[in-house]
Design an enzyme around this catalytic site. Structure first.
Site: not given
Ligand code: GAR
Length: 189
Positions: A13, A59, A87, A102, A104
């Site tokens: 999203s 891979k 990672l 990124n 978070h």
């Molecule tokens: C988001 O909330 C993002 O911040 C988080 O995953 C979700 C993805 O939502 N990311 C992490 O947790 C990374 N460590 P989406 O696929 O609907 O954008």
């Protein structure tokens, strides 16, 4: 023209929201979406936005230089992780120094690191009785959630909030800020 590549592993999203934000811009192009997950919701969203998808496996990602090579061949200026759960290997970090970011779903350095992603983060926040959570946009290095912080925004967590409630508040912040911060970074480059 600045070119962005998005990496996503799940629903996508945020990826879709970023695509929509830049859809009518002449100066920025979301050029490619990368995913490690052939079942990811982001694939359907990429098709809708008519953005090519690149699939890769573990891979290829960890043991070859193929991904940075594709990004460099495509002239990508900024790599954007949006719900990407792997990672990032040194070969990719080194190819895009300060050009990979990124998002978070918490206020780092709290609730970051291995295993802290998506719903697990919101569960941990609620279980700890936190009164706030939020988002952190940061540069990517070889460690989970440890690169320099670019931007944070917070939201309230009230005693009755479930992890889903917190997720909704955090997503609202993500949609409001991630594209805008990407835009600012591209302007500074
Ligand atoms: C988001 O909330 C993002 O911040 C988080 O995953 C979700 C993805 O939502 N990311 C992490 O947790 C990374 N460590 P989406 O696929 O609907 O954008």
């Amino acid at each position: 023209m600045k070119r962005i590549a998005i990496f996503a592993s799940g629903s996508g999203s945020n990826a879709e929201n970023i695509c929509e934000y830049f859809a009518h811009r002449e100066d920025v192009d979301v050029s490619l979406i990368f995913t490690n997950n052939p079942m990811a919701g982001v694939i359907k969203r990429a098709l809708k936005s008519q953005i090519p998808v690149v699939f890769f496996d573990r891979k290829t990602f960890y043991h070859t230089g193929k991904i940075p090579q594709i990004l460099q061949n495509e002239g990508i200026d900024l790599v954007v992780l949006a719900g990407f759960m792997m990672l990032v290997p040194p070969v990719l970090v080194e190819a895009f120094p300060n050009k990979m970011i990124n998002i978070h779903p918490a206020l780092l350095p709290k609730y970051g690191g291995k295993g802290m992603y998506g719903h697990f983060v919101h569960e941990a926040v609620v279980n700890a009785g936190e009164t706030e959570s939020g988002i952190t946009i940061h540069y990517v290095n070889e460690h989970y959630d440890e690169g320099d912080i670019i931007f944070q925004a917070s939201c309230e967590v009230t005693p009755g909030d479930s992890p889903d409630d917190v997720a909704r508040k955090v997503h609202t912040l993500e949609y409001a800020h991630y594209p805008r911060v990407i835009d600012e970074i591209l302007n500074r480059q």
